[in-house]
Design a protein around this motif. Structure first.
Motif, PDB file in Angstrom:
ATOM      1  N   ILE A  87      34.729  44.513  35.758  1.00  0.00           N
ATOM      2  CA  ILE A  87      35.858  43.883  36.448  1.00  0.00           C
ATOM      3  C   ILE A  87      36.971  44.887  36.737  1.00  0.00           C
ATOM      4  CG2 ILE A  87      35.429  41.563  35.583  1.00  0.00           C
ATOM      5  CD1 ILE A  87      37.488  42.016  33.417  1.00  0.00           C
ATOM      6  N   GLY A  88      36.624  46.163  36.705  1.00  0.00           N
ATOM      7  CA  GLY A  88      37.632  47.187  36.942  1.00  0.00           C
ATOM      8  C   GLY A  88      38.118  47.834  35.668  1.00  0.00           C
TER       9      GLY A  88
ATOM     10  N   GLY B  82      36.359  42.444  42.187  1.00  0.00           N
ATOM     11  CA  GLY B  82      37.654  42.938  42.637  1.00  0.00           C
ATOM     12  C   GLY B  82      38.771  42.310  41.828  1.00  0.00           C
ATOM     13  N   GLY B  83      38.723  42.538  40.522  1.00  0.00           N
ATOM     14  CA  GLY B  83      39.706  41.977  39.597  1.00  0.00           C
ATOM     15  C   GLY B  83      39.175  40.743  38.913  1.00  0.00           C
ATOM     16  N   GLY B  84      39.613  40.552  37.689  1.00  0.00           N
ATOM     17  CA  GLY B  84      39.210  39.379  36.922  1.00  0.00           C
ATOM     18  C   GLY B  84      40.405  38.795  36.195  1.00  0.00           C
ATOM     19  N   PHE B  85      40.987  39.588  35.275  1.00  0.00           N
ATOM     20  CA  PHE B  85      42.208  39.228  34.550  1.00  0.00           C
ATOM     21  C   PHE B  85      42.086  37.905  33.799  1.00  0.00           C
ATOM     22  CE2 PHE B  85      43.407  41.357  38.596  1.00  0.00           C
ATOM     23  CZ  PHE B  85      43.635  42.617  38.066  1.00  0.00           C
ATOM     24  N   GLY B  86      40.853  37.448  33.564  1.00  0.00           N
ATOM     25  CA  GLY B  86      40.627  36.177  32.897  1.00  0.00           C
ATOM     26  C   GLY B  86      40.235  35.065  33.846  1.00  0.00           C
TER      27      GLY B  86
ATOM     28  N   GLY C  75      31.142  40.878  45.299  1.00  0.00           N
ATOM     29  CA  GLY C  75      30.573  39.598  45.666  1.00  0.00           C
ATOM     30  C   GLY C  75      30.733  39.280  47.138  1.00  0.00           C
ATOM     31  N   LEU C  76      31.893  39.616  47.698  1.00  0.00           N
ATOM     32  CA  LEU C  76      32.127  39.335  49.113  1.00  0.00           C
ATOM     33  C   LEU C  76      31.188  40.134  50.012  1.00  0.00           C
ATOM     34  CD1 LEU C  76      36.030  39.123  49.306  1.00  0.00           C
ATOM     35  CD2 LEU C  76      34.399  37.255  49.619  1.00  0.00           C
TER      36      LEU C  76
ATOM     37  N   HIS D 276      46.387  34.282  38.869  1.00  0.00           N
ATOM     38  CA  HIS D 276      45.795  35.571  38.506  1.00  0.00           C
ATOM     39  C   HIS D 276      45.901  36.606  39.623  1.00  0.00           C
ATOM     40  CE1 HIS D 276      44.015  32.928  35.479  1.00  0.00           C
ATOM     41  NE2 HIS D 276      43.769  33.989  34.762  1.00  0.00           N
ATOM     42  N   ASN D 277      45.826  36.154  40.860  1.00  0.00           N
ATOM     43  CA  ASN D 277      45.973  37.057  42.006  1.00  0.00           C
ATOM     44  C   ASN D 277      44.994  38.223  42.008  1.00  0.00           C
ATOM     45  OD1 ASN D 277      48.234  35.895  43.544  1.00  0.00           O
ATOM     46  ND2 ASN D 277      49.385  36.277  41.674  1.00  0.00           N
ATOM     47  N   CYS D 278      43.729  37.939  41.808  1.00  0.00           N
ATOM     48  CA  CYS D 278      42.712  38.988  41.932  1.00  0.00           C
ATOM     49  C   CYS D 278      42.660  39.456  43.382  1.00  0.00           C
ATOM     50  CB  CYS D 278      41.344  38.449  41.522  1.00  0.00           C
ATOM     51  SG  CYS D 278      41.295  37.780  39.856  1.00  0.00           S
ATOM     52  N   MET D 279      42.452  40.748  43.574  1.00  0.00           N
ATOM     53  CA  MET D 279      42.389  41.262  44.937  1.00  0.00           C
ATOM     54  C   MET D 279      41.245  40.612  45.716  1.00  0.00           C
ATOM     55  SD  MET D 279      42.180  45.193  46.310  1.00  0.00           S
ATOM     56  CE  MET D 279      43.860  45.513  45.765  1.00  0.00           C
ATOM     57  N   GLU D 280      40.106  40.440  45.055  1.00  0.00           N
ATOM     58  CA  GLU D 280      38.975  39.760  45.677  1.00  0.00           C
ATOM     59  C   GLU D 280      39.031  38.284  45.316  1.00  0.00           C
ATOM     60  OE1 GLU D 280      34.072  39.918  45.613  1.00  0.00           O
ATOM     61  OE2 GLU D 280      35.229  40.548  43.863  1.00  0.00           O
TER      62      GLU D 280
END
Length: 744
Positions: free
Chosen positions: A73-74, A413-417, A216-217, A361-365
């Motif tokens: 997740i980065g 592209g990001g997870g943060f939970g 994923g995208l 969370h605002n994940c980039m993806e």
């Protein structure tokens, strides 16, 4: 540190006599989770490598491939975890190729990204894997030479005997595969590390910057269609009816369906799964040829939503949380001594309440996932932090055997939970089961910010008693929406340092879905406690650094096994941070704030330097000292440290999600504030060097960042912040008139 002799179960290895391409295949036991019942395939030529999620492959030419089973997740585990194997295998890192593995519940019991625990749990098992493979290669070479293996040495994939003869790993890999797996291997001492402790760039870096399909995208297959989901506009509302006549006539639209019945089964108490955080409402789904056509048609659907449960506004939430703090319905997590007696006898009492909002969370993806369901197979592909939970939930939801599920993990592209929760997986699985076509569900940014699973709104109340110049009691209370499922950590500092100490928690049930957010349970608590300690020091008339150090002395030598932090390591990072930051010695016009915190098994101290520009305080620099044990990849570590600090400062300063009648008022970045590049301070990082096993690093630098900045803002403005985000109170951000060096 002594060099350990490890007993390693031969059943923890998957070993075969040869490879179709020539080479040695060795499965490795990630998180000590390899099941003892796993047996090797009889004929390796028939082996489909996708059947395994974690192994080493050494080809005849000496090239080494390491399959990484953990979600990336980065946080860098796709790079750092293979480094552990390569170190003990003794190969040149430049010759190692890393490939993402798939979910394999037959061989492993834990494939998870979360809690900053990957390196901590994989530290010995992964090194054992490399060391065992290396010993097998050495034994094979020794047999060919007719010498004792103890006479042989290795260096970067080359085996040398006492006479100077050499074999490359590829020269003996087939012979090695025929040998017994050694039960005892010796791991390297830290002083002998060549790869561990050296900078290694992200193994996917070139693919990322050149736009190769990793995320994923990016995933697509022939015949794939796209799905856009219309979800309730407010938490507490459910779908009553809809009219899709106009949407069906739009270009590219294939079908419009309703889902929700199967997903509702996941939310029932008897089927409860902590990764399920989703609305129980039915949803309307547009199936189209392209993402754009699906999203545009979704906007044309006329839906009628009705209120099922009360619609909460931010003001309602605040009142409920404050009522909890004022009430007496608490769950006590730790109780030492008698706080009531200590407060009754106190000469001085300080009490403060700290408040934080919900945060997305605002994940980039944005969330997305692919599914293709047939009578024979459930094929899932995409970015999820909990692949095994997702596979099990999908199988249960569809009434299928989990062995029919094949789940491939993409880079995230990001997870943060946020991607711990599989609502997007369950949605696409129900859609795919209904239409029986390969389909990908894609969230728009607006979907991503309004669909839920936020950091819960929390309020803390801290009360301290002082007598004879000493801290005699400390009472910490938490009130959280949905119970902040991770709870307070009652055994972190200052537990054990105060004779009368109590931690209480209370919660109310909100229909706003919540879950883990980067550095769960500590991301706001660190701000509250470290701000409180600074104000407590001011109230007591003592030095703020010395107050912390004096409390730590009381924990040294404790026999209390509940204490999770190390007072010695905490003391050390505090002293190093004071030295490296020039604490109290900066030029006139610089205001400093301090914070020290322990979480995710790591000790961190940070000092924020604030200056005044155009009458407003600006965070100019952060000095950070980290004790996370042995650092596997310093370059990756620095990236994680800096990212956590930036994230911590940004959300403390600006992050705020407001609700009106159950509806989030921020739906995109035009009205949700994130930190900007020009606002990022200089970050100076210092890593404590020791030979202790590594601990977490993806999250620990975020919690103290907001506290250090808040304490610096107090020095610069004279105002102490008890609520986040700080930018919500512009009148408090006004600078004091006379610039001078002040520490806060």
């Amino acid at each position: 540190m002594s060099t350990p002799s490890i007993t390693f179960s031969r059943r923890s290895f998957i070993r075969t006599s040869s490879l179709a391409s020539g080479g040695l295949l060795i499965g490795f036991n990630l998180f000590t989770a390899c099941k003892p019942t796993v047996t090797p395939p009889v004929d390796i030529s028939q082996l489909n490598f996708n059947d395994f999620n974690a192994f080493i492959k050494i080809a005849d030419n000496g090239a080494v491939t390491i399959f990484a089973p953990n979600p990336e997740i980065g946080q860098g585990v796709k790079t750092s975890m293979p480094m552990l194997i390569a170190e003990e295998l003794d190969v040149a890192w430049d010759n190692v190729y890393v490939q993402q593995g798939d979910l394999d519940t037959n061989n492993y019991t834990r494939q998870l990204a979360g809690g900053s625990q990957s390196i901590r749990f994989g530290w010995e098992p992964l090194r054992q894997t490399g060391a065992t493979a290396r010993q097998m290669l050495v034994n094979a070479a020794a047999l060919k030479w007719g010498v004792d293996p103890s006479e042989c040495t290795t260096l970067e994939g080359v085996i040398t005997n006492a006479s100077g003869d050499t074999f490359g790993y590829g020269d003996v890999v087939k012979e090695a595969a025929l040998l017994e797996v050694p039960e005892n291997v010796t791991l390297k001492a830290p002083k002998d590390f060549k790869i561990i402790g050296s900078d290694a760039k992200n193994v996917d870096l070139e693919k990322i910057i050149t736009g190769k399909p990793l995320f994923g995208l990016d995933y697509k297959v022939d015949g794939m269609v796209y799905a856009a989901v219309l979800r309730p506009p407010a938490f507490g509302k459910v779908l009553e009816s809809y009219d899709a006549t106009e949407a069906k006539a739009m270009p590219g639209v294939i079908d419009i369906i309703k889902i929700g019945e199967k997903a509702k089964e996941l939310t029932k108490e008897e089927n409860s799964n902590w990764t399920v955080a989703m609305s129980t409402s039915d949803k309307v789904v547009v199936i189209a040829k392209t993402t754009w056509e699906a999203l545009k048609a979704k906007e044309a659907i006329k839906a009628n939503w009705v209120t099922e449960t009360p619609l909460e506004s931010t003001q309602d939430q605040d009142q409920k949380l404050l009522a909890l703090l004022d009430g007496n319905k608490f769950n006590t997590l730790r109780k030492d001594g008698d706080i009531k007696k200590a407060f009754a006898q106190a000469e001085m009492v300080l009490e403060r309440t700290y408040e934080s909002p919900f945060l997305p969370h605002n994940c980039m993806e944005p969330m997305n996932f692919f599914a293709n369901i047939t009578d024979e197979k459930i094929h899932l592909v995409g970015p999820v932090q909990t692949p095994e939970f997702a596979a099990n939930a999908v199988a249960g939801m569809l009434g299928r055997d989990v062995n029919e599920v094949h789940l491939e993990m993409t880079r995230m592209g990001g997870g943060f939970g946020r991607r711990l929760y599989g609502d997007f997986v369950y949605e696409v699985a129900e859609i795919a089961d209904a239409i029986r076509k390969p389909v990908k569900v894609i969230f728009s940014r607006e979907d991503d910010m309004t669909a839920g699973t936020y950091r819960p709104a929390i309020k803390y109340r801290i009360k301290a008693a002082v007598k004879d110049g000493k801290l005699t009691a400390y009472h910490l209370k938490e009130a959280a929406a949905n119970g902040n499922m991770y709870g307070l950590i009652p055994n972190f500092f200052p537990a054990g340092a105060v004779e009368n100490y109590q931690v209480d928690v209370a919660n109310y049930k909100s229909n706003i879905t919540t879950g883990a957010w980067r550095a769960p349970y500590t991301n706001f608590l660190a701000f509250a406690e470290q701000s409180f300690f600074d104000e407590l020091a001011e109230t007591m008339g003592v030095d703020r650094i010395q107050l912390r150090l004096d409390l730590l002395q009381k924990v040294k030598g404790t026999t209390d096994k509940r204490i999770e932090y190390s007072p010695e390591r905490m003391e050390n990072i505090i002293k190093v941070a004071v030295e490296k930051s020039g604490w109290g010695k900066k030029e006139s016009g610089t205001y400093q704030g301090f914070a020290a915190y322990y979480c995710h098994n790591t000790h961190v101290a940070e000092v924020a330097d604030v200056i005044i520009e155009n009458g407003m305080p600006v965070v100019k620099k952060v000095t950070c000292v980290v004790d996370c044990g042995i650092v596997v990849n310093p370059l990756g570590a620095k990236n994680q440290i800096e990212g956590g600090i930036i994230d911590g400062i940004g959300h403390a300063m600006y992050g705020d999600l407001v609700f009106e009648d159950g509806t989030p008022q921020s739906q995109n970045y035009n009205n949700y504030r994130l930190i900007r590049m020009m606002e990022v301070p200089e970050i100076e990082t210092h890593l404590i060097q020791n030979d202790l096993s590594p601990t977490g690093l993806g999250e620990p630098t975020l919690p103290p960042a907001g506290a250090a900045v808040a304490n610096a803002l107090k020095a610069a403005t004279g105002n102490r912040f008890t609520q986040q985000p700080f930018s919500k109170f512009p009148e408090m951000m006004q600078a004091k008139s006379a610039p001078k060096t002040i520490i806060g």
